[in-house]
Design a protein around this motif. Structure first.
Motif, PDB file in Angstrom:
ATOM      1  N   VAL A  26      12.957  -6.548   0.679  1.00  0.00           N
ATOM      2  CA  VAL A  26      13.149  -6.942  -0.655  1.00  0.00           C
ATOM      3  C   VAL A  26      12.943  -8.374  -0.747  1.00  0.00           C
ATOM      4  N   ARG A  27      13.209  -9.228   0.178  1.00  0.00           N
ATOM      5  CA  ARG A  27      12.772 -10.659   0.195  1.00  0.00           C
ATOM      6  C   ARG A  27      11.148 -10.932   0.350  1.00  0.00           C
ATOM      7  N   GLU A  28      10.630 -10.109   1.035  1.00  0.00           N
ATOM      8  CA  GLU A  28       9.267 -10.138   1.172  1.00  0.00           C
ATOM      9  C   GLU A  28       8.367  -9.939  -0.140  1.00  0.00           C
ATOM     10  N   MET A  29       8.732  -8.793  -0.857  1.00  0.00           N
ATOM     11  CA  MET A  29       8.479  -8.497  -1.989  1.00  0.00           C
ATOM     12  C   MET A  29       8.721  -9.494  -3.197  1.00  0.00           C
ATOM     13  N   GLU A  30       9.932 -10.355  -2.925  1.00  0.00           N
ATOM     14  CA  GLU A  30      10.376 -11.162  -4.045  1.00  0.00           C
ATOM     15  C   GLU A  30       9.167 -12.375  -3.815  1.00  0.00           C
ATOM     16  N   PHE A  68       7.994  -2.826  -8.517  1.00  0.00           N
ATOM     17  CA  PHE A  68       8.298  -2.626  -9.752  1.00  0.00           C
ATOM     18  C   PHE A  68       9.843  -2.553 -10.295  1.00  0.00           C
ATOM     19  N   ASN A  69      10.600  -1.709  -9.417  1.00  0.00           N
ATOM     20  CA  ASN A  69      11.916  -2.155  -9.327  1.00  0.00           C
ATOM     21  C   ASN A  69      12.481  -3.286  -9.486  1.00  0.00           C
ATOM     22  N   LEU A  70      12.117  -4.020  -8.527  1.00  0.00           N
ATOM     23  CA  LEU A  70      12.353  -5.483  -8.222  1.00  0.00           C
ATOM     24  C   LEU A  70      12.204  -6.382  -9.264  1.00  0.00           C
ATOM     25  N   ARG A  71      10.921  -6.075  -9.994  1.00  0.00           N
ATOM     26  CA  ARG A  71      10.639  -6.998 -10.996  1.00  0.00           C
ATOM     27  C   ARG A  71      11.876  -6.744 -12.249  1.00  0.00           C
ATOM     28  N   GLY A  72      12.091  -5.443 -12.186  1.00  0.00           N
ATOM     29  CA  GLY A  72      13.002  -5.151 -13.271  1.00  0.00           C
ATOM     30  C   GLY A  72      14.316  -5.517 -13.362  1.00  0.00           C
ATOM     31  N   ALA A  73      14.625  -5.532 -11.805  1.00  0.00           N
ATOM     32  CA  ALA A  73      16.200  -5.739 -11.465  1.00  0.00           C
ATOM     33  C   ALA A  73      16.314  -7.535 -11.622  1.00  0.00           C
ATOM     34  N   LYS A  74      15.356  -8.316 -11.608  1.00  0.00           N
ATOM     35  CA  LYS A  74      15.339  -9.963 -11.597  1.00  0.00           C
ATOM     36  C   LYS A  74      15.814 -10.160 -13.079  1.00  0.00           C
ATOM     37  N   LYS A  75      17.007 -10.633 -13.263  1.00  0.00           N
ATOM     38  CA  LYS A  75      17.394 -10.968 -14.708  1.00  0.00           C
ATOM     39  C   LYS A  75      17.138 -12.280 -14.979  1.00  0.00           C
ATOM     40  N   THR A  83       0.690  -1.173  -0.004  1.00  0.00           N
ATOM     41  CA  THR A  83       0.062   0.052   0.048  1.00  0.00           C
ATOM     42  C   THR A  83       0.805   1.223  -0.138  1.00  0.00           C
ATOM     43  N   THR A  84       2.015   1.352   0.314  1.00  0.00           N
ATOM     44  CA  THR A  84       2.729   2.550   0.773  1.00  0.00           C
ATOM     45  C   THR A  84       3.687   2.755  -0.737  1.00  0.00           C
ATOM     46  N   LYS A  85       3.862   3.918  -1.008  1.00  0.00           N
ATOM     47  CA  LYS A  85       4.450   4.321  -2.062  1.00  0.00           C
ATOM     48  C   LYS A  85       5.796   3.700  -2.506  1.00  0.00           C
ATOM     49  N   ALA A  86       6.650   3.643  -1.330  1.00  0.00           N
ATOM     50  CA  ALA A  86       7.794   2.958  -1.264  1.00  0.00           C
ATOM     51  C   ALA A  86       7.737   1.761  -1.703  1.00  0.00           C
ATOM     52  N   GLN A  87       6.552   0.984  -1.105  1.00  0.00           N
ATOM     53  CA  GLN A  87       6.628  -0.475  -1.447  1.00  0.00           C
ATOM     54  C   GLN A  87       6.072  -0.702  -2.902  1.00  0.00           C
ATOM     55  N   VAL A 118      20.277  -9.251  -2.811  1.00  0.00           N
ATOM     56  CA  VAL A 118      19.357  -8.546  -1.986  1.00  0.00           C
ATOM     57  C   VAL A 118      20.045  -7.144  -1.338  1.00  0.00           C
ATOM     58  N   GLU A 119      21.192  -7.462  -1.048  1.00  0.00           N
ATOM     59  CA  GLU A 119      21.922  -6.165  -0.277  1.00  0.00           C
ATOM     60  C   GLU A 119      22.064  -5.104  -1.127  1.00  0.00           C
ATOM     61  N   ALA A 120      22.326  -5.404  -2.450  1.00  0.00           N
ATOM     62  CA  ALA A 120      22.589  -4.407  -3.331  1.00  0.00           C
ATOM     63  C   ALA A 120      21.302  -3.641  -3.885  1.00  0.00           C
ATOM     64  N   ILE A 121      20.053  -4.488  -4.067  1.00  0.00           N
ATOM     65  CA  ILE A 121      18.821  -4.032  -4.387  1.00  0.00           C
ATOM     66  C   ILE A 121      18.422  -3.041  -3.253  1.00  0.00           C
ATOM     67  N   ALA A 122      18.724  -3.518  -1.889  1.00  0.00           N
ATOM     68  CA  ALA A 122      18.170  -2.826  -0.803  1.00  0.00           C
ATOM     69  C   ALA A 122      18.676  -1.489  -0.867  1.00  0.00           C
ATOM     70  N   LYS A 123      20.004  -1.496  -0.986  1.00  0.00           N
ATOM     71  CA  LYS A 123      20.999  -0.303  -0.831  1.00  0.00           C
ATOM     72  C   LYS A 123      20.717   0.781  -2.006  1.00  0.00           C
ATOM     73  N   ASP A 124      20.312   0.117  -2.990  1.00  0.00           N
ATOM     74  CA  ASP A 124      20.017   0.815  -4.085  1.00  0.00           C
ATOM     75  C   ASP A 124      18.477   1.690  -4.192  1.00  0.00           C
ATOM     76  N   LEU A 125      17.475   1.028  -3.578  1.00  0.00           N
ATOM     77  CA  LEU A 125      16.283   1.384  -3.321  1.00  0.00           C
ATOM     78  C   LEU A 125      15.953   1.831  -1.846  1.00  0.00           C
ATOM     79  N   ASP A 126      17.092   1.982  -0.908  1.00  0.00           N
ATOM     80  CA  ASP A 126      17.053   2.471   0.177  1.00  0.00           C
ATOM     81  C   ASP A 126      15.852   1.861   1.097  1.00  0.00           C
TER      82      ASP A 126
END
Length: 301
Positions: free
Chosen positions: A182-186, A151-158, A142-146, A168-176
């Motif tokens: 990140v694990r939950e949304m994955e 959408f960023n996580l879907r694009g980041a998964k190659k 529901t939150t804007k950050a989530q 996970v650490e890299a994506i978490a750092k990039d998206l703050d």
């Protein structure tokens, strides 16, 4: 088709004489629609610029129509990248077309950029909103950050495999965000969004697996609803009879202690009746005992 028939808020009403109406609706025949829009000639840089200035400066409707139609193939291309959500491709294209129309309406050729570069943001924004409204798995984000993370996580998964710790650490750092977010949304991305009803394309052998065939809503049973309503009415009636059988003081104590909006304390009632709080407690206890006995006798009868 709404996305090709007009612009929001204006008198822009676009002719569809260029193509048969059926071919302009992805919901009617998706393959025919894609073939039709791919057959529309693309505009050169000079043609696009001339049409954009005529629309921007003069409000020319024919120019708006040509700008929209010549970019429909681009909407199809973007919509395909959202096919992993299990939503109808025709609906994604429809929403993207709405975004394209909004972009054409707001496009300013004086900025010196191509329409396609400007429109991509509007097209994706409309499709994003459609996904968020209709994809049940992400509705709880529901939150804007989530939503941004989704959408960023879907694009980041190659790849199809789960993310490793470094990713996970890299994506978490990039998206703050925190790594656990990140694990939950994955996990949500990997879930299957099953519909309640069987889809029209399923055969008879697999259609029975749809939840509509094996999930029973017992609360919707009319017999159960009538029974619950009757039981509540009966319980209320028996309580009223039991209260009426008490003496006036005991009935008043119970009503003030349990049935009123502002419940009285033992000491307040003790002051009212000029006795000790312990005596009020005894009277309350005896009254409750009589009510239980009265209700039990009524049920037995």
């Amino acid at each position: 088709m709404h996305s090709l028939m007009g612009f929001e808020g204006d008198n822009l009403h676009m002719s569809t004489s260029l193509l048969p109406v059926g071919q302009l609706s992805p919901g009617h025949d998706l393959n025919g629609y894609i073939q039709a829009v791919n057959g529309i000639p693309m505009l050169t840089v000079d043609e696009e610029r001339e049409l954009a200035f005529r629309l921007h400066d003069e409000g020319d409707l024919e120019s708006a129509r040509r700008l929209v139609l010549s970019h429909l193939r681009f909407v199809v291309y973007i919509a395909r990248s959202y096919s992993g959500y299990g939503l109808p491709q025709a609906d994604l294209i429809q929403e993207g077309n709405v975004g394209l129309m909004k972009a054409v309406k707001r496009f300013d050729p004086n900025q010196g950029v191509r329409l396609v570069s400007f429109a991509v943001h509007w097209i994706k924004a409309e499709i994003h909103e459609f996904v968020l409204r209709n994809w049940r798995i992400v509705k709880i984000a529901t939150t804007k950050a989530q939503r941004k993370l989704f959408f960023n996580l879907r694009g980041a998964k190659k790849r199809l495999a789960w993310l490793n710790s470094d990713e996970v650490e890299a994506i978490a750092k990039d998206l703050d965000v925190k790594p656990e977010v990140v694990r939950e949304m994955e996990g949500r991305l990997s879930a299957h969004d099953a519909g309640f009803d069987a889809s029209p394309g399923e055969d008879e052998e697999s259609a029975y697996q749809a939840p509509v065939h094996f999930l029973d809503d017992s609360s919707a049973d009319p017999a159960t609803q009538l029974e619950d309503s009757d039981w509540e009415q009966d319980a209320t009636h028996r309580l009223q009879q039991a209260l009426a059988a008490l003496d006036e003081r005991s009935r008043d104590i119970l009503q003030r202690r349990w049935l009123g909006d502002d419940k009285a304390t033992l000491h307040e009632l003790a002051d009212v009746y000029g006795v000790s709080a312990e005596r009020i407690r005894q009277l309350e206890k005896n009254a409750m005992k009589k009510i239980r006995q009265q209700i039990g006798d009524t049920m037995a009868a």
